[in-house]
Design a protein around this motif. Structure first.
Motif, short mmCIF file in Angstrom:
data_model
loop_
_atom_site.label_atom_id
_atom_site.label_comp_id
_atom_site.label_asym_id
_atom_site.label_seq_id
_atom_site.Cartn_x
_atom_site.Cartn_y
_atom_site.Cartn_z
N PHE A 1 0.85 -1.19 0.00
CA PHE A 1 0.00 0.00 0.00
C PHE A 1 0.89 1.25 0.00
CE2 PHE A 1 -2.92 2.93 2.49
CZ PHE A 1 -3.67 3.30 1.38
N HIS A 2 1.69 1.41 1.05
CA HIS A 2 2.67 2.50 1.14
C HIS A 2 4.01 1.94 1.57
CE1 HIS A 2 -0.86 5.44 1.66
NE2 HIS A 2 -0.39 5.56 0.44
N LEU A 3 5.06 2.74 1.35
CA LEU A 3 6.42 2.27 1.63
C LEU A 3 7.05 3.05 2.78
CD1 LEU A 3 7.63 1.92 -2.05
CD2 LEU A 3 6.99 0.08 -0.48
N ARG A 4 7.90 2.35 3.53
CA ARG A 4 8.64 2.93 4.66
C ARG A 4 10.12 2.58 4.49
NH1 ARG A 4 4.52 5.37 4.46
NH2 ARG A 4 2.73 4.94 5.79
N ARG A 5 10.97 3.49 4.95
CA ARG A 5 12.43 3.33 4.81
C ARG A 5 13.06 3.23 6.19
NH1 ARG A 5 16.12 7.93 1.82
NH2 ARG A 5 18.17 7.07 2.32
N CYS A 6 13.86 2.19 6.40
CA CYS A 6 14.60 2.06 7.66
C CYS A 6 15.63 3.19 7.71
CB CYS A 6 15.28 0.71 7.74
SG CYS A 6 16.31 0.51 9.21
N ALA A 7 15.59 3.95 8.78
CA ALA A 7 16.50 5.10 8.90
C ALA A 7 17.92 4.67 9.26
CB ALA A 7 15.97 6.07 9.96
N ALA A 8 18.11 3.41 9.66
CA ALA A 8 19.45 2.93 10.00
C ALA A 8 20.17 2.32 8.81
CB ALA A 8 19.37 1.91 11.13
N CYS A 9 19.46 1.52 8.00
CA CYS A 9 20.14 0.78 6.93
C CYS A 9 19.57 1.01 5.54
CB CYS A 9 20.16 -0.71 7.25
SG CYS A 9 18.56 -1.53 7.08
N GLY A 10 18.47 1.76 5.41
CA GLY A 10 17.91 2.05 4.10
C GLY A 10 16.94 1.02 3.56
N HIS A 11 16.69 -0.06 4.29
CA HIS A 11 15.77 -1.10 3.84
C HIS A 11 14.40 -0.50 3.56
CE1 HIS A 11 12.66 -4.20 4.57
NE2 HIS A 11 13.54 -5.03 4.04
N HIS B 1 9.80 6.98 -3.31
CA HIS B 1 9.77 6.15 -4.52
C HIS B 1 9.50 7.05 -5.73
CE1 HIS B 1 5.36 6.25 -4.93
NE2 HIS B 1 5.27 5.99 -3.63
N PRO B 2 9.76 6.56 -6.95
CA PRO B 2 9.51 7.39 -8.13
C PRO B 2 8.07 7.90 -8.17
CG PRO B 2 10.72 5.42 -8.74
CD PRO B 2 10.30 5.25 -7.30
N GLU B 3 7.91 9.14 -8.58
CA GLU B 3 6.58 9.77 -8.61
C GLU B 3 5.62 9.01 -9.52
OE1 GLU B 3 5.64 13.29 -7.56
OE2 GLU B 3 7.54 13.81 -6.63
N ASP B 4 6.13 8.35 -10.56
CA ASP B 4 5.24 7.63 -11.47
C ASP B 4 4.94 6.20 -11.00
OD1 ASP B 4 7.75 6.55 -11.98
OD2 ASP B 4 7.59 6.72 -14.16
N GLN B 5 5.48 5.81 -9.86
CA GLN B 5 5.21 4.49 -9.29
C GLN B 5 3.91 4.59 -8.49
OE1 GLN B 5 8.50 2.29 -7.46
NE2 GLN B 5 7.22 2.09 -5.66
N PRO B 6 2.90 3.80 -8.84
CA PRO B 6 1.61 3.94 -8.15
C PRO B 6 1.64 3.44 -6.71
CG PRO B 6 1.56 2.04 -9.61
CD PRO B 6 2.89 2.72 -9.83
N ALA B 7 0.71 3.98 -5.92
CA ALA B 7 0.46 3.48 -4.57
C ALA B 7 -1.04 3.21 -4.51
CB ALA B 7 0.88 4.50 -3.53
N PRO B 8 -1.47 1.98 -4.27
CA PRO B 8 -0.60 0.82 -4.02
C PRO B 8 0.17 0.39 -5.27
CG PRO B 8 -2.90 0.13 -4.14
CD PRO B 8 -2.90 1.63 -4.25
N GLY B 9 1.16 -0.42 -5.02
CA GLY B 9 2.02 -0.86 -6.10
C GLY B 9 2.62 -2.22 -5.80
N PRO B 10 3.41 -2.73 -6.67
CA PRO B 10 3.76 -2.17 -7.95
C PRO B 10 2.67 -2.43 -8.99
CG PRO B 10 4.92 -4.22 -7.71
CD PRO B 10 4.16 -3.98 -6.42
N GLU B 11 2.70 -1.65 -10.04
CA GLU B 11 1.71 -1.79 -11.09
C GLU B 11 1.72 -3.22 -11.62
OE1 GLU B 11 0.33 0.62 -15.08
OE2 GLU B 11 2.28 1.04 -14.19
N GLY B 12 0.53 -3.76 -11.80
CA GLY B 12 0.39 -5.11 -12.35
C GLY B 12 0.28 -6.20 -11.30
N ARG B 13 0.57 -5.90 -10.03
CA ARG B 13 0.48 -6.94 -8.99
C ARG B 13 -0.56 -6.62 -7.92
NH1 ARG B 13 6.53 -7.63 -8.57
NH2 ARG B 13 6.30 -6.88 -6.45
N VAL B 14 -1.20 -5.48 -8.01
CA VAL B 14 -2.19 -5.09 -7.00
C VAL B 14 -3.53 -5.70 -7.40
CG1 VAL B 14 -3.32 -3.17 -5.85
CG2 VAL B 14 -0.94 -2.94 -6.60
#
Length: 117
Positions: free
Chosen positions: A30-40, A94-107
């Motif tokens: 649905f939405h993405l989160r970034r680990c502030a320690a390692c970038g995951h 994430h890239p502005e053209d990447q949909p949320a939810p994503g990725p395109e084709g798997r939602v």
């Protein structure tokens, strides 16, 4: 140095543009989160698999930042609160053209019924 500042490394770039585990397993987020320690990059708690929280639990990295365009907030899982943090290494979403939810084709078409809320 406080716990939040020890849990944030502003020099580490993100691991990619989508949830690492969802990409590997063919899932979606649905939405993405970034680990502030390692970038995951992991999917949020509303997503079916909740990989960002799983990463925090497995690694002990307690602070995440939103990886959505226009959002720069941090969350600390340990204190269950929003915290302040520095600007992280780009890209910051994430890239502005990447949909949320994503990725395109798997939602799935019925994705709203599959969210954790």
């Amino acid at each position: 140095m406080n716990q939040e500042s020890q849990a944030i490394d502003p020099t580490v770039p993100p691991s990619g543009t989508g949830c690492v585990e969802c990409e590997q397993g063919g899932g979606w987020w649905f939405h993405l989160r970034r680990c502030a320690a390692c970038g995951h990059i992991g999917c949020c708690d509303d997503s079916p698999a909740q990989h960002a929280t799983g990463h925090a639990e497995q690694t002990g990295h307690p602070v995440i930042q939103s990886f959505e365009p226009g959002e720069d907030w941090y969350w600390d899982y340990t204190n269950k609160t929003f915290v302040e943090g520095p600007t992280l290494a780009p890209p910051n979403h994430h890239p502005e053209d990447q949909p949320a939810p994503g990725p395109e084709g798997r939602v799935p078409p019925n994705w709203p019924s599959k969210l954790h809320q």
